[in-house]
Design a protein around this motif. Structure first.
Motif, PDB file in Angstrom:
ATOM      1  N   ARG A  97       0.829  -1.207   0.000  1.00 30.02           N
ATOM      2  CA  ARG A  97       0.000   0.000   0.000  1.00 30.02           C
ATOM      3  C   ARG A  97       0.866   1.260   0.000  1.00 30.02           C
ATOM      4  NH1 ARG A  97      -2.011  -0.403   4.738  1.00 30.02           N
ATOM      5  NH2 ARG A  97      -0.591   1.090   5.668  1.00 30.02           N
ATOM      6  N   ASN A  98       1.889   1.283   0.856  1.00 28.82           N
ATOM      7  CA  ASN A  98       2.781   2.444   0.917  1.00 28.82           C
ATOM      8  C   ASN A  98       3.553   2.622  -0.386  1.00 28.82           C
ATOM      9  OD1 ASN A  98       1.887   2.371   3.532  1.00 28.82           O
ATOM     10  ND2 ASN A  98       3.863   2.772   4.438  1.00 28.82           N
ATOM     11  N   PHE A  99       3.961   1.504  -0.987  1.00 30.41           N
ATOM     12  CA  PHE A  99       4.698   1.562  -2.247  1.00 30.41           C
ATOM     13  C   PHE A  99       3.810   2.149  -3.339  1.00 30.41           C
ATOM     14  CE2 PHE A  99       8.568  -0.924  -3.961  1.00 30.41           C
ATOM     15  CZ  PHE A  99       8.871   0.111  -4.833  1.00 30.41           C
ATOM     16  N   ALA A 100       2.552   1.690  -3.395  1.00 34.01           N
ATOM     17  CA  ALA A 100       1.614   2.199  -4.401  1.00 34.01           C
ATOM     18  C   ALA A 100       1.348   3.679  -4.192  1.00 34.01           C
ATOM     19  CB  ALA A 100       0.307   1.411  -4.347  1.00 34.01           C
ATOM     20  N   SER A 101       1.119   4.076  -2.936  1.00 33.30           N
ATOM     21  CA  SER A 101       0.831   5.473  -2.630  1.00 33.30           C
ATOM     22  C   SER A 101       2.016   6.366  -2.971  1.00 33.30           C
ATOM     23  CB  SER A 101       0.472   5.605  -1.149  1.00 33.30           C
ATOM     24  OG  SER A 101       0.188   6.935  -0.821  1.00 33.30           O
ATOM     25  N   GLY A 102       3.227   5.927  -2.604  1.00 37.02           N
ATOM     26  CA  GLY A 102       4.426   6.706  -2.909  1.00 37.02           C
ATOM     27  C   GLY A 102       4.665   6.829  -4.400  1.00 37.02           C
ATOM     28  N   THR A 103       4.337   5.774  -5.150  1.00 34.39           N
ATOM     29  CA  THR A 103       4.536   5.783  -6.592  1.00 34.39           C
ATOM     30  C   THR A 103       3.586   6.763  -7.273  1.00 34.39           C
ATOM     31  OG1 THR A 103       5.293   3.487  -6.575  1.00 34.39           O
ATOM     32  CG2 THR A 103       4.498   4.338  -8.671  1.00 34.39           C
ATOM     33  N   VAL A 104       2.321   6.758  -6.871  1.00 29.27           N
ATOM     34  CA  VAL A 104       1.326   7.647  -7.490  1.00 29.27           C
ATOM     35  C   VAL A 104       1.709   9.110  -7.321  1.00 29.27           C
ATOM     36  CG1 VAL A 104      -1.049   8.496  -7.218  1.00 29.27           C
ATOM     37  CG2 VAL A 104      -0.624   6.055  -7.408  1.00 29.27           C
ATOM     38  N   LYS A 105       2.409   9.462  -6.224  1.00 32.84           N
ATOM     39  CA  LYS A 105       2.763  10.852  -5.968  1.00 32.84           C
ATOM     40  C   LYS A 105       4.172  11.211  -6.453  1.00 32.84           C
ATOM     41  CE  LYS A 105       0.457  13.434  -4.404  1.00 32.84           C
ATOM     42  NZ  LYS A 105       0.073  13.862  -3.072  1.00 32.84           N
ATOM     43  N   MET A 106       4.793  10.335  -7.260  1.00 32.80           N
ATOM     44  CA  MET A 106       6.116  10.668  -7.817  1.00 32.80           C
ATOM     45  C   MET A 106       5.977  11.728  -8.895  1.00 32.80           C
ATOM     46  SD  MET A 106       8.046   6.991  -8.074  1.00 32.80           S
ATOM     47  CE  MET A 106       9.643   7.756  -8.339  1.00 32.80           C
TER      48      MET A 106
ATOM     49  N   ALA B 248       7.730   8.711 -15.994  1.00 33.20           N
ATOM     50  CA  ALA B 248       8.500   7.624 -16.610  1.00 33.20           C
ATOM     51  C   ALA B 248       8.893   6.602 -15.550  1.00 33.20           C
ATOM     52  CB  ALA B 248       9.740   8.180 -17.306  1.00 33.20           C
ATOM     53  N   GLU B 249       9.242   7.083 -14.354  1.00 35.37           N
ATOM     54  CA  GLU B 249       9.566   6.180 -13.253  1.00 35.37           C
ATOM     55  C   GLU B 249       8.312   5.459 -12.770  1.00 35.37           C
ATOM     56  OE1 GLU B 249      11.406   3.954 -10.491  1.00 35.37           O
ATOM     57  OE2 GLU B 249      12.362   5.132 -12.062  1.00 35.37           O
ATOM     58  N   VAL B 250       7.187   6.183 -12.746  1.00 32.63           N
ATOM     59  CA  VAL B 250       5.915   5.557 -12.360  1.00 32.63           C
ATOM     60  C   VAL B 250       5.590   4.412 -13.311  1.00 32.63           C
ATOM     61  CG1 VAL B 250       3.433   5.918 -12.042  1.00 32.63           C
ATOM     62  CG2 VAL B 250       5.043   7.694 -11.341  1.00 32.63           C
ATOM     63  N   ALA B 251       5.812   4.636 -14.609  1.00 37.20           N
ATOM     64  CA  ALA B 251       5.514   3.624 -15.625  1.00 37.20           C
ATOM     65  C   ALA B 251       6.335   2.359 -15.427  1.00 37.20           C
ATOM     66  CB  ALA B 251       5.773   4.192 -17.023  1.00 37.20           C
ATOM     67  N   ARG B 252       7.506   2.501 -14.805  1.00 35.06           N
ATOM     68  CA  ARG B 252       8.359   1.330 -14.575  1.00 35.06           C
ATOM     69  C   ARG B 252       7.932   0.546 -13.341  1.00 35.06           C
ATOM     70  NH1 ARG B 252      12.364   4.725 -17.014  1.00 35.06           N
ATOM     71  NH2 ARG B 252      12.772   5.883 -15.103  1.00 35.06           N
ATOM     72  N   ARG B 253       7.029   1.129 -12.563  1.00 33.94           N
ATOM     73  CA  ARG B 253       6.580   0.457 -11.345  1.00 33.94           C
ATOM     74  C   ARG B 253       5.209  -0.177 -11.602  1.00 33.94           C
ATOM     75  NH1 ARG B 253       8.227   4.105  -6.124  1.00 33.94           N
ATOM     76  NH2 ARG B 253      10.424   4.426  -6.648  1.00 33.94           N
ATOM     77  N   PRO B 254       5.030  -1.436 -11.243  1.00 33.06           N
ATOM     78  CA  PRO B 254       3.815  -2.159 -11.608  1.00 33.06           C
ATOM     79  C   PRO B 254       2.623  -1.880 -10.691  1.00 33.06           C
ATOM     80  CG  PRO B 254       5.333  -3.606 -10.466  1.00 33.06           C
ATOM     81  CD  PRO B 254       6.016  -2.290 -10.562  1.00 33.06           C
ATOM     82  N   LEU B 255       1.784  -0.956 -11.080  1.00 34.94           N
ATOM     83  CA  LEU B 255       0.557  -0.668 -10.345  1.00 34.94           C
ATOM     84  C   LEU B 255      -0.632  -1.306 -11.044  1.00 34.94           C
ATOM     85  CD1 LEU B 255       1.033   3.113  -9.464  1.00 34.94           C
ATOM     86  CD2 LEU B 255       1.461   1.149  -7.990  1.00 34.94           C
ATOM     87  N   ASP B 256      -1.656  -1.598 -10.271  1.00 40.01           N
ATOM     88  CA  ASP B 256      -2.904  -2.137 -10.801  1.00 40.01           C
ATOM     89  C   ASP B 256      -4.047  -1.313 -10.213  1.00 40.01           C
ATOM     90  OD1 ASP B 256      -4.730  -3.713 -12.100  1.00 40.01           O
ATOM     91  OD2 ASP B 256      -4.072  -5.604 -11.209  1.00 40.01           O
ATOM     92  N   CYS B 257      -5.248  -1.490 -10.750  1.00 41.66           N
ATOM     93  CA  CYS B 257      -6.388  -0.718 -10.244  1.00 41.66           C
ATOM     94  C   CYS B 257      -7.682  -1.486 -10.479  1.00 41.66           C
ATOM     95  CB  CYS B 257      -6.456   0.644 -10.946  1.00 41.66           C
ATOM     96  SG  CYS B 257      -7.809   1.690 -10.357  1.00 41.66           S
TER      97      CYS B 257
END
Length: 670
Positions: free
Chosen positions: A200-209, A213-222
């Motif tokens: 959860r923290n990883f997803a939240s931190g990623t969304v606020k980057m 381009a870095e966000v795109a490299r991180r695997p999020l789902d919805c």
């Protein structure tokens, strides 16, 4: 190739490659070799070049991400994102069912949905195109993170044919699968970076980057689960979920339509066992009345809908061995004991440490060396010890005794009367405190110094370049020495020094917060700056002068007095003044539009469609009115919006204070 054949092949390749992307990036479970994937991607790119009219806007051939966002714009939600009431046992759920049936009768259905442990998101589509993605924020306003959300493979950027309205909003939860989380966290550890505590923290931190381009490299789902439109399209929530699936949205297939509360309880019990087989975390079940007319009839409380509730599962508990108790020193000198444990799997992650909070907690647990302990992780970032298994305690086990001296500098610890924590008083000579204060000072909510991070602070301290906050502002003197250090390139040094120079323009309240006075948080710093206007007035304020300031109580007042009594603190502030930091509030001159509200006092409560509360505050002050902080007989008007707190309403009613809307306020101004 004929156009019809090309279209069919483009459709097939697009769908297949999207699935492969999802398997690789999101699930971390690739089902195709990289060579074969690249071959298919090249084939699709060639066909799209020949037949561009059949290419999809969100085709796998299109590069995702790359924009850099310096600031996230705060956006007002068209429909407020309310929180749900929580229930933790079957009886509370039966009580909820009874309240619902008492209001609308027995002819009802419930929809049960998994409660995903992620970040709430609101997506707006116009003409079938994703135009905006906004975080939940405070429920009324959130941050526009559209650029980052566009990088998520399972969120459609452009809908295909369907009977969807021209404008609608859809709510969902952004999250990260456990395997992807573990893979990325292992990469962070290998790179010497601090790992995230949970998905959860990883997803939240990623969304606020800031770098998409870095966000795109991180695997999020919805997963998406809520449709909002100006005009109701369906009679039930279940029908809307089915429609969302048909429009191409990623809707979780585990939801269930239940005829009664017994079926709801069966669903809850089933997933209490099965939740650990999922590839993602859930922390409960959401139960909603299915019929929209019945939802409307049930209405809302100040904070949540009466037609929905969440059932929270009990935190998973495991047993493991206590290896040792160590102690951490915080930036304010607070000493926190930490239990080091035999590694054990808990809620999808490996747990090695648990917080013990303070000396009282060690006494409460009656903790002994080598104890077998029960550990729980109920939403906390760091797990906690719940109890000790006395039956497994060794006969000669020694009780854990809280330390008396600082583990970092050896100073005798202090404990103020009425406080649970022990403190190291050596704030000017204790390394963790010194570095912690500087790391706090450079933080985003304080001085926001670009090009300077926590690890750099530690390096600069260890090399002897900085010992006090003020030393940051003479780092330029060591520019040549810094270039000789590892990982300190000329560009990074230039950026760091520019960031330090730029920070001198930060307003007084940011500087005050950055000083790190105990109990003076971000909000309190703003109140103190507004009340005292400058650092000299604050430093010389007596106890009585401090406690009349808004939100300043006994503990904060005494902490401020203690801080300014220390000569080293006063010397440090004088140095910072000489370096040009702001220690006087920048007074904003209010130009009165009129004096129609002169002599009248107001409180603003709730949410409003046409204005934010800050906008209403400005309007009142620009027309001569005054904003109060609490309801009393001195108050002339309570400006009430939606979801206003019931206690304020009750108190205002008892005092016969006029309650007006924002429209009535505007009418007072003509």
């Amino acid at each position: 190739m004929l156009p019809t054949e090309a279209k069919k092949k483009i459709d097939e390749l697009t769908a297949e490659l999207k699935q492969h992307n999802y398997n690789y990036y999101v699930l971390a479970m690739p089902t195709i070799a990289d060579y074969d994937f690249d071959k298919q991607l090249a084939e699709l790119a060639k066909l799209e070049q020949q037949f561009p009219e059949y290419a999809y806007p969100d085709s796998p051939t299109q590069r995702v991400g790359g924009e850099v966002t310096k600031e996230f714009v705060n956006v007002r939600h068209r429909w407020p994102m309310l929180s749900l009431g929580n229930t933790y046992n079957a009886q509370e759920l039966l009580d909820f069912d009874q309240r619902v049936r008492k209001a609308i009768g027995d002819n009802l259905e419930y929809v049960c949905e998994l409660k995903f442990d992620g970040l709430s998101m609101s997506l707006t589509y116009e003409g079938g195109k994703l135009v905006r993605a906004v975080t939940r924020g405070d429920g009324v306003r959130g941050d526009d993170v559209t650029t980052n959300i566009r990088t998520i493979h399972t969120i459609p950027k452009q809908l295909h044919t369907g009977n969807y309205p021209n404008l609608f909003e859809i709510r969902g939860e952004v999250f990260m699968h456990r395997k992807a989380f573990e893979r990325l966290n292992n990469e962070r550890i290998e790179n010497g970076e601090i790992p995230y505590a949970n998905p959860r923290n990883f997803a939240s931190g990623t969304v606020k980057m800031q770098d998409s381009a870095e966000v795109a490299r991180r695997p999020l789902d919805c997963f998406l689960y809520g449709l909002y439109t100006e005009k109701t399209l369906f009679k039930t929530h279940w029908e809307s979920l089915e429609a969302l699936k048909s429009w191409g949205f990623h809707v979780n297939n585990s939801s269930k339509l239940c005829k009664n509360i017994d079926e709801v309880l069966e669903f809850i019990n089933h997933w209490d066992k099965e939740r650990f087989t999922l590839s993602y975390d859930i922390d409960g079940i959401v139960i909603k009345v299915n019929n929209y007319s019945q939802q409307q009839e049930l209405g809302f409380t100040a904070k949540s809908p009466r037609w929905a509730i969440s059932y929270k599962y009990k935190a998973e508990r495991v047993e493991t061995e206590l290896l040792a108790v160590t102690y951490q020193v915080g930036r304010t000198g607070a000493i926190t004991p930490v239990a080091n444990l035999q590694p054990v799997q808990l809620a999808g992650t490996t747990v090695k440490r648990a917080t013990l909070h303070n000396a009282n907690e060690i006494i409460r647990l009656d903790l002994h060396e080598g104890d077998s302990v029960f550990v729980e992780k109920g939403g906390e970032i760091i797990p906690k010890i719940i109890s000790v298994n006395i039956d497994k305690r060794h006969q000669n086990a020694v009780a854990v005794e809280y330390i008396t001296r600082c583990p970092a500098c050896g100073a005798a610890l202090q404990r103020k009367e009425g406080e649970a924590a022990h403190y190291c008083p050596n704030d000017e000579g204790c390394p963790p405190q010194i570095m912690g204060k500087m790391q706090h000072f450079i933080g985003r909510k304080a001085m926001d110094i670009e090009g300077l991070g926590g690890e750099t602070i530690e390096t600069l301290y260890e090399k002897g370049f900085i010992r006090h906050i003020s030393d940051l502002y003479k780092l330029y003197e060591h520019a040549d020495d810094l270039k000789q250090m590892e990982r300190f390139g000329e560009k990074s040094i230039t950026n760091m020094l520019a960031g330090i120079e730029k920070s001198k323009a930060q307003p007084f309240e940011k500087v005050l917060f950055g000083l790190g006075i105990r109990y003076v948080g971000e909000t309190v710093a703003k109140k103190l700056a507004l009340h005292f206007k400058n650092i000299d007035a604050l430093a010389s304020a007596t106890y009585d002068q401090l406690i009349i300031a808004e939100e300043i109580g006994d503990r904060i007042a005494r902490s401020i007095i203690d801080y300014f009594e220390a000569e080293e603190h006063r010397d440090e502030i004088e140095k910072l003044k000489k370096y040009g930091l702001q220690f006087v509030i920048e007074e904003k001159e209010v130009t009165l539009a009129s004096e129609k509200l002169a002599g009248k006092t107001f409180i603003i409560s709730g949410t409003f469609d046409k204005f934010s509360r800050d906008e209403l505050k400005d309007i009142i002050e620009q027309n001569g009115g005054k904003i109060l902080s609490s309801i009393s007989a001195k108050l002339n008007y309570l400006v009430a919006g939606d979801n206003m707190g019931p206690s304020k309403l009750e108190k205002a009613t008892k005092l016969n204070i006029p309650i007006i809307s924002d429209d009535e306020l505007m009418a007072m101004l003509g």
